[in-house]
Design an enzyme around this catalytic site. Structure first.
Site, PDB file in Angstrom:
ATOM      1  N   LYS A  80       0.841  -1.201   0.000  1.00 22.88           N
ATOM      2  CA  LYS A  80       0.000   0.000   0.000  1.00 22.88           C
ATOM      3  C   LYS A  80       0.876   1.251   0.000  1.00 22.88           C
ATOM      4  CE  LYS A  80      -3.877   2.059   2.610  1.00 22.88           C
ATOM      5  NZ  LYS A  80      -4.715   1.942   3.818  1.00 22.88           N
ATOM      6  N   SER A 155      -9.615   2.148   2.936  1.00 19.36           N
ATOM      7  CA  SER A 155      -8.800   2.907   1.998  1.00 19.36           C
ATOM      8  C   SER A 155      -7.841   2.046   1.186  1.00 19.36           C
ATOM      9  CB  SER A 155      -7.989   3.962   2.755  1.00 19.36           C
ATOM     10  OG  SER A 155      -7.062   3.353   3.656  1.00 19.36           O
ATOM     11  N   SER A 179      -9.584  -0.220   7.157  1.00 16.22           N
ATOM     12  CA  SER A 179      -9.046  -0.105   5.799  1.00 16.22           C
ATOM     13  C   SER A 179      -8.321  -1.329   5.278  1.00 16.22           C
ATOM     14  CB  SER A 179      -8.100   1.107   5.717  1.00 16.22           C
ATOM     15  OG  SER A 179      -8.822   2.302   5.838  1.00 16.22           O
TER      16      SER A 179
END
Length: 491
Positions: A80, A155, A179
């Site tokens: 990420k 997210s 997330s």
């Protein structure tokens, strides 16, 4: 699609270790897969083909030299874009850091490299991890491989989508309010949020410092546990890092895979039963509860009366911390710089930079947080939210005196169409209704696929006491042993 991309991380590691394939072959197969499908999925913001192949070649050379390598050596991983990577762009999904190449690796990335995993690149995310759909990325939305017109969660939707699209067998996410777990639920993958402090935040670009938790993402529970083992553990560079070893999550996952939960007591959070959840989600959850009971688990209902206040408390605490953390992005030290023509004051340059560099959701949360921390309002808003956080922690403490772990749906609904909730922030925030309490408490939580609703994945969430991460892996692996894993339609 190459057969290598369909394998689990455990299977890939075994083939590389035995010499039946090479890390370079595995890496090339995944880079080819990314080239074939990512234009449609948009899971990646940056693909580091050269770096990945060099890392894979190094693994093969060390293996050939007889060096003992870790259990995930040669396995590709997607990271990420919230974690710093030396020499590789780290944008946090924001224009304000476009093109920034950090001079250092985060602790998580250092541990991935040391373990011999191969970093494929950086995955898309809601800007500064503020969102539940990966639609708030400054670089465009990620698409759910189950239905390219739907969101992959957020997210960390890029990491989850990369797994579901078979672009990577492993990925790293971060979980501030759900997330990791919520994208896992809506993409049919596994997402684990470790105990807060059980994984290092050094090099994680901060959103909410008392909540942010990096963690593993995978297509099955054992792979997630193996990745958790690699990245977890104490880090003296992180002041919030817990000076204790990671519980034996791999052994727990292997134990759970035997399908025996005799002696395990699970509590259904009564406040989350039917709380705004779609009927199909609740149906899949109920079927999974029955499956857990058949494996020997004792199921009881547990009331956590303050969980209903978690959402409003979170949306005061997290934006308040974000308001402070994001003050460093000022156009002076690094990243975007707008309006510096020699005729403007420093304050004007900072204002123009932040106006151009931050997206609407980030601006919304900075304003919320700044207001909540402002003179005359601190006690009424931020102070009260922290009191609610204490009550939620007490709910967890009381619950874990009765049961070994708590279970609930991961998210109230399946993946919704792209654009369906962006005009209504509250409806977007509801995606994290069931995941936020765990972040406020600081304990571990995992989402594991538990069924389908209208052809889309549903996740079951398992929550455990702090530093009892092994419990959630055991239960998750047991459920997986009877429910199985889920494969999206071919791209």
């Amino acid at each position: 699609m190459s057969d290598l991309t369909r394998l689990t991380a455990t299977e890939i590691a075994g083939l590389v270790a035995s010499g039946e394939t090479s890390a370079v072959e595995v890496t090339r197969a995944h880079l080819d897969r990314i080239a074939a499908v990512d234009e449609r999925v948009h899971a990646f913001l940056h693909v580091d083909s050269e770096g990945a192949l060099a890392a894979a070649a190094d693994v093969d050379a060390r293996r050939a030299a007889g060096e003992a390598l870790g259990p995930l050596a040669g396995v590709p991983v997607a990271v990420k874009d919230v974690l710093t990577t030396r020499g590789v762009p780290t944008t946090v999904g924001s224009k304000i850091l476009e093109g920034w190449r950090p001079p250092y690796d985060s602790t998580i990335v250092q541990r991935l490299r040391a373990a011999g995993t191969v970093m494929l690149g950086k995955t898309n995310m809601d800007e500064f991890a503020m969102g539940s759909s990966t639609e708030y990325s400054a670089y465009g939305p990620t698409h759910n491989p189950w239905d390219l017109n739907r969101i992959p969660g957020g997210s960390g939707g890029g990491s989850a989508a990369a797994l579901a699209a078979y672009e990577a067998p492993l990925a790293i996410g971060s979980d501030t309010g759900g997330s990791i777990r919520q994208p896992g639920a809506v993409t049919g993958t596994v997402g684990a949020k470790p105990t807060y402090g059980g994984t290092s935040r050094y090099g994680l670009v901060a959103f909410s410092s008392s909540l942010d938790t990096p963690g593993p993402c995978a297509r099955n529970v054992l792979d997630a546990a193996l990745l958790h083992e690699v990245i977890g553990g104490h880090d003296p560079r992180d002041s919030t890092s817990i000076p204790q070893p990671v519980p034996d999550v791999v052994a727990a996952a292997r134990l759970g895979a035997t399908g025996d939960l005799t002696g395990v007591k699970l509590g259904i959070v009564s406040e989350f039963v039917g709380e705004g959840a779609e009927p199909g989600v609740m149906a899949a959850f109920r079927e999974s509860v029955d499956a857990l009971a058949k494996l020997g688990a004792e199921i009881v209902e547990v009331s956590c009366p303050h969980f209903g206040y978690a959402l409003p408390a979170y949306y005061l605490i997290a934006p308040s911390e974000a308001s402070s953390n994001l003050a460093r992005f000022d156009g002076v030290r690094f990243g975007l710089r707008v309006g510096d023509d020699g005729n403007r004051s420093l304050e004007e340059v900072m204002s123009l930079t932040r106006e151009a560099g931050f997206g609407p959701e980030v601006k919304r949360r900075i304003m919320l947080g700044t207001y909540a921390l402002s003179s005359g309002y601190y006690d009424a808003y931020y102070g009260q939210a922290q009191k609610v956080r204490t009550l939620i922690t007490r709910d967890f403490t009381a619950a874990f005196e009765r049961v070994d772990a708590l279970i609930s749906p991961t998210t109230p609904f399946v993946a919704f169409p792209i654009g369906a909730r962006t005009s209504d922030p509250y409806q977007m925030y509801l995606a994290d209704l069931f995941t936020i309490p765990t972040n406020l408490y600081g304990g571990p939580g995992i989402s594991v696929p538990c069924g389908l609703s209208d052809g889309l994945p549903v996740g079951l969430q398992i929550m455990a006491p702090t530093m009892a991460d092994d419990r959630m892996y055991r239960v998750a692996a047991a459920l997986e042993s009877t429910v199985g894993t889920f494969t999206p339609p071919a791209l």
